[in-house]
Scaffold this motif. Structure first.
Motif, short mmCIF file in Angstrom:
data_model
loop_
_atom_site.label_atom_id
_atom_site.label_comp_id
_atom_site.label_asym_id
_atom_site.label_seq_id
_atom_site.Cartn_x
_atom_site.Cartn_y
_atom_site.Cartn_z
N GLY A 49 0.79 -1.23 0.00
CA GLY A 49 0.00 0.00 0.00
C GLY A 49 0.82 1.27 0.00
O GLY A 49 0.45 2.24 -0.69
N TRP A 50 1.92 1.29 0.73
CA TRP A 50 2.68 2.53 0.89
C TRP A 50 3.93 2.61 0.01
O TRP A 50 4.32 3.69 -0.38
CB TRP A 50 3.12 2.70 2.35
CG TRP A 50 2.00 2.94 3.29
CD1 TRP A 50 0.70 3.22 2.99
CD2 TRP A 50 2.07 2.90 4.71
NE1 TRP A 50 -0.05 3.36 4.14
CE2 TRP A 50 0.78 3.17 5.22
CE3 TRP A 50 3.09 2.65 5.61
CZ2 TRP A 50 0.50 3.21 6.57
CZ3 TRP A 50 2.80 2.70 6.97
CH2 TRP A 50 1.52 2.98 7.44
N ILE A 51 4.56 1.48 -0.29
CA ILE A 51 5.80 1.49 -1.06
C ILE A 51 5.52 1.19 -2.54
O ILE A 51 5.79 2.00 -3.41
CB ILE A 51 6.84 0.49 -0.50
CG1 ILE A 51 7.06 0.69 1.01
CG2 ILE A 51 8.14 0.55 -1.29
CD1 ILE A 51 7.65 2.01 1.41
N ARG A 52 4.98 0.01 -2.79
CA ARG A 52 4.72 -0.38 -4.18
C ARG A 52 3.52 0.35 -4.79
O ARG A 52 3.48 0.57 -5.99
CB ARG A 52 4.50 -1.89 -4.28
CG ARG A 52 5.78 -2.69 -4.20
CD ARG A 52 5.54 -4.16 -4.47
NE ARG A 52 4.84 -4.40 -5.72
CZ ARG A 52 5.39 -4.86 -6.84
NH1 ARG A 52 6.67 -5.12 -6.88
NH2 ARG A 52 4.67 -5.07 -7.91
N ARG A 53 2.51 0.61 -3.98
CA ARG A 53 1.28 1.26 -4.45
C ARG A 53 0.73 0.56 -5.69
O ARG A 53 0.42 1.19 -6.70
CB ARG A 53 1.52 2.73 -4.72
CG ARG A 53 1.94 3.48 -3.49
CD ARG A 53 2.21 4.92 -3.76
NE ARG A 53 2.77 5.51 -2.55
CZ ARG A 53 2.55 6.74 -2.18
NH1 ARG A 53 1.80 7.52 -2.91
NH2 ARG A 53 3.09 7.20 -1.08
N ASP A 54 0.62 -0.75 -5.55
CA ASP A 54 0.24 -1.58 -6.70
C ASP A 54 -1.20 -2.10 -6.67
O ASP A 54 -1.59 -2.91 -7.49
CB ASP A 54 1.21 -2.76 -6.82
CG ASP A 54 1.30 -3.61 -5.56
OD1 ASP A 54 0.44 -3.45 -4.66
OD2 ASP A 54 2.22 -4.43 -5.46
N GLY A 55 -1.99 -1.64 -5.70
CA GLY A 55 -3.40 -2.04 -5.64
C GLY A 55 -3.68 -3.28 -4.82
O GLY A 55 -4.84 -3.63 -4.62
N VAL A 56 -2.65 -3.97 -4.33
CA VAL A 56 -2.88 -5.19 -3.55
C VAL A 56 -3.62 -4.86 -2.26
O VAL A 56 -4.61 -5.50 -1.92
CB VAL A 56 -1.55 -5.94 -3.27
CG1 VAL A 56 -1.76 -7.07 -2.29
CG2 VAL A 56 -0.97 -6.46 -4.58
N LEU A 57 -3.15 -3.87 -1.52
CA LEU A 57 -3.82 -3.47 -0.28
C LEU A 57 -5.23 -2.97 -0.57
O LEU A 57 -6.18 -3.34 0.12
CB LEU A 57 -3.01 -2.40 0.46
CG LEU A 57 -3.64 -1.84 1.74
CD1 LEU A 57 -3.84 -2.94 2.78
CD2 LEU A 57 -2.79 -0.72 2.32
N GLN A 58 -5.38 -2.19 -1.60
CA GLN A 58 -6.69 -1.63 -1.94
C GLN A 58 -7.70 -2.72 -2.32
O GLN A 58 -8.89 -2.54 -2.13
CB GLN A 58 -6.58 -0.60 -3.08
CG GLN A 58 -5.92 0.68 -2.66
CD GLN A 58 -4.39 0.56 -2.51
OE1 GLN A 58 -3.78 -0.39 -2.97
NE2 GLN A 58 -3.79 1.52 -1.83
N SER A 59 -7.21 -3.84 -2.84
CA SER A 59 -8.15 -4.91 -3.22
C SER A 59 -8.84 -5.50 -2.00
O SER A 59 -9.91 -6.09 -2.12
CB SER A 59 -7.42 -6.00 -4.00
OG SER A 59 -6.57 -6.76 -3.16
N MET A 60 -8.25 -5.31 -0.80
CA MET A 60 -8.87 -5.82 0.42
C MET A 60 -9.50 -4.69 1.23
O MET A 60 -10.34 -4.94 2.07
CB MET A 60 -7.83 -6.57 1.27
CG MET A 60 -8.43 -7.29 2.46
SD MET A 60 -9.86 -8.35 2.11
CE MET A 60 -9.09 -9.81 1.47
N THR A 61 -9.11 -3.45 0.98
CA THR A 61 -9.69 -2.35 1.74
C THR A 61 -10.87 -1.71 1.02
O THR A 61 -11.90 -1.46 1.62
CB THR A 61 -8.64 -1.27 2.07
OG1 THR A 61 -8.06 -0.79 0.86
CG2 THR A 61 -7.57 -1.81 3.00
N ARG A 62 -10.69 -1.43 -0.26
CA ARG A 62 -11.74 -0.75 -1.03
C ARG A 62 -12.32 -1.63 -2.12
O ARG A 62 -13.24 -1.23 -2.79
CB ARG A 62 -11.19 0.52 -1.67
CG ARG A 62 -10.93 1.59 -0.64
CD ARG A 62 -10.53 2.83 -1.33
NE ARG A 62 -9.10 3.03 -1.05
CZ ARG A 62 -8.29 3.78 -1.77
NH1 ARG A 62 -8.75 4.40 -2.82
NH2 ARG A 62 -7.05 3.91 -1.43
#
Length: 184
Positions: free
Chosen positions: A169-182
């Motif tokens: 979410g913070w370094i790569r900003r590749d959408g992996v974290l967002q796929s579980m948050t948003r």
């Protein structure tokens, strides 16, 4: 080399609402269980019994939730990891998810077996669950140790999972974290 896809359908573009809901509900439950467990073993006061009465049904609820979660994961699938991710990170992600699921199943089952081996009932509300292990002091002691050490492993794995999520979410900003948050 690509990682195997165990889902019935093609990988979705995002996690389903049910998958996200189960993820966050279980995350809260697992973190609560870890802290309740620490509180239980650190207390000999009347608080111990009170925490135990929360720990048992919450463990049973998490066991049911992980069954639903695994079924949802196998049926709906999970979004594909970014194609530019190094192979070792893809394998580490797969291994850590397998370990998380194994621990999410093992912890409540070992806890249930431990309580059964101690000769204590496991009650969920007004229901009393059947024992899944024979009453045996030596087995109880072994299962108690296993439950304790696996709790440490679960805590470490959750921290690693959180670190990887924040990295995405913070370094790569590749959408992996967002796929579980948003869900994107």
């Amino acid at each position: 080399m690509s990682l195997p896809d165990y889902s019935i359908h093609q990988a979705p573009a995002r996690f389903s609402l049910l998958s996200r809901l189960l993820h966050w509900l279980m995350a809260i439950g697992i973190i609560a269980m870890l802290f309740i467990g620490v509180g239980m073993v650190a207390s000999v006061s009347e608080r111990h019994q009170w925490l135990l009465q929360i720990h048992k049904p919450l463990g049973a609820a998490l066991l049911v939730l992980v069954c639903v979660r695994l079924g949802t994961r196998l049926y709906k699938g999970a979004p594909a990891l970014p194609s530019d991710m190094p192979a070792w990170q893809r394998h580490a992600a797969l291994a850590s998810h397998i370990l998380l699921y194994a621990l999410m199943f093992a912890m409540p089952l070992i806890g249930w077996a431990m309580v059964s081996a101690g000769g204590y009932p496991v009650t969920v509300g007004s229901w009393q669950l059947p024992p899944i292990a024979p009453a045996d002091a030596a087995l109880f002691a072994w299962l108690r140790g296993a439950h304790r050490y696996l709790a440490f492993l679960l805590f470490a794995t959750v921290l690693l999972h959180l670190a990887a999520a924040l990295f995405h979410g913070w370094i790569r900003r590749d959408g992996v974290l967002q796929s579980m948050t948003r869900g994107r």
